[in-house]
Scaffold this active site. Structure first.
Site, PDB file in Angstrom:
ATOM      1  N   ASN A 139       7.461 -27.012 -24.677  1.00 24.28           N
ATOM      2  CA  ASN A 139       6.285 -27.754 -24.159  1.00 24.28           C
ATOM      3  C   ASN A 139       6.177 -29.196 -24.639  1.00 24.28           C
ATOM      4  OD1 ASN A 139       5.115 -25.559 -22.635  1.00 24.28           O
ATOM      5  ND2 ASN A 139       4.735 -24.613 -24.623  1.00 24.28           N
ATOM      6  N   ASP A 158      12.273 -26.542 -34.893  1.00 28.32           N
ATOM      7  CA  ASP A 158      11.485 -26.149 -33.713  1.00 28.32           C
ATOM      8  C   ASP A 158      12.241 -26.397 -32.410  1.00 28.32           C
ATOM      9  OD1 ASP A 158       9.218 -25.111 -32.359  1.00 28.32           O
ATOM     10  OD2 ASP A 158       8.482 -27.130 -31.979  1.00 28.32           O
ATOM     11  N   ARG A 218      -3.131 -21.042 -24.862  1.00 28.09           N
ATOM     12  CA  ARG A 218      -2.324 -21.638 -23.796  1.00 28.09           C
ATOM     13  C   ARG A 218      -0.946 -20.969 -23.675  1.00 28.09           C
ATOM     14  NH1 ARG A 218       1.430 -24.985 -26.184  1.00 28.09           N
ATOM     15  NH2 ARG A 218       0.842 -25.707 -28.258  1.00 28.09           N
TER      16      ARG A 218
END
Ligand SMILES: O=C(O)/C=C(\CC(=O)C(=O)O)C(=O)O
Length: 295
Positions: A253, A248, A129
């Site tokens: 997303n 992170d 993806r």
């Protein structure tokens, strides 16, 4: 959270303060910068269009969370142009280093330039993806060519392809860091099939490390991330010298499930319950990989 150009914000603007105080010198070993796009446009192949999340915002978060340094990992939305990552490192006053994504045809001179700019590893992304292709033979060639620089590779894949990844990983001639433990299903618990498969990978070579990151991605029940803690704490206890931690941020997303960065920091003492484990996870281990000259 989309703006009028359809660009997405996947991070909170008001992260809480963590209750946990990281040790001096703690490293956020997995974070990204997005743009600013006016100076560092996204790749034509980008699979997501984030709002700007530049180095100033990253360093403000670092200070807010009581962290000292960052490892900026090139995000797929910037393709193989590492300008935004290099800009972040350059603005960090020597408190950031980076991991690049490169075109396999990159020249040795360009690799040298990345090293001068603070890059210490190359990322191979296998998530369909996020990237159109992941050419294993070409990646292996890159891995052979970065050896002279003392770099490592960072590999990102999901648990369903771990067996397919084994021969490729075995052939890599430099240290390996696996992002987010290869994304196990933490609901299976510490002895479930995904964690067992991942442990066998860690046992296959002594220079394979992992990031015990992303409770927000891996634990479907959300905070306080009980499943993540139960599955990951034994890993930190059993492989204390080969684990890294990171926020992170800006959580690519994750726009429908934006984590609170303070809550992510509060997971640390639950997966690394002693001061010694915390020092290894947050300071000693990332320093060995990213600032070896200071060790
Ligand atoms: O960075 C991460 O942790 C995860 C990502 C984004 C990413 O890796 C990229 O864009 O390169 C993800 O799972 O969407």
């Amino acid at each position: 959270m989309k703006d009028e150009q359809g660009r997405v914000r996947s991070w909170t603007l008001e992260p809480s303060k963590a209750r946990y105080t990281p040790p001096p010198g703690a490293v956020d070993a997995h974070c990204h910068v997005f743009g600013p796009a006016a100076a560092f446009p996204f790749s034509a192949k980008a699979k997501y269009q984030p709002q700007d999340a530049g180095p100033e915002a990253l360093f403000a978060l670092r200070d807010h969370l009581g962290l000292a340094r960052n490892v900026i990992v090139q995000a797929s939305c910037h393709g193989t142009d590492n300008g935004a990552t290099l800009n972040g490192i350059a603005k960090s006053a020597r408190r950031a280093r980076g991991v690049a994504v490169v075109d396999p045809a990159i020249s040795d001179a360009e690799l040298d330039r990345l090293h001068q700019g603070g890059i210490r590893g190359v990322r191979f992304n296998f998530l369909k993806r996020l990237v159109d292709d992941a050419p294993k033979e070409k990646f292996l060639d890159v891995a052979r060519r970065i050896r002279r620089l003392g770099w490592h590779v960072v590999v990102y894949f999901e648990a369903d392809i771990i067996d397919e990844m084994r021969p490729f990983l075995a052939a890599i001639p430099v240290p390996i860091v696996i992002d987010h433990m290869g994304r196990p299903d933490v609901a299976q618990g510490p002895d479930g099939p995904d964690m067992r498969a991942f442990r066998s990978l860690l046992d296959s070579r002594g220079d394979l490390w992992t990031k015990v990151t992303c409770p927000d991605r891996l634990d479907a029940n959300g905070p306080p991330y009980e499943d993540f803690v139960a599955a990951v704490r034994p890993l930190v206890e059993d492989y204390p010298d080969r684990v890294l931690w990171g926020t992170d941020w800006p959580h690519p997303n994750m726009e429908s499930n934006i984590p609170n960065d303070g809550a992510l920091v509060d997971v640390i003492p639950r997966i690394a319950p002693t001061p010694e484990l915390q020092r290894k996870l947050l300071v000693d281990n990332p320093m060995r990989l990213y600032w070896p000259e200071e060790c």
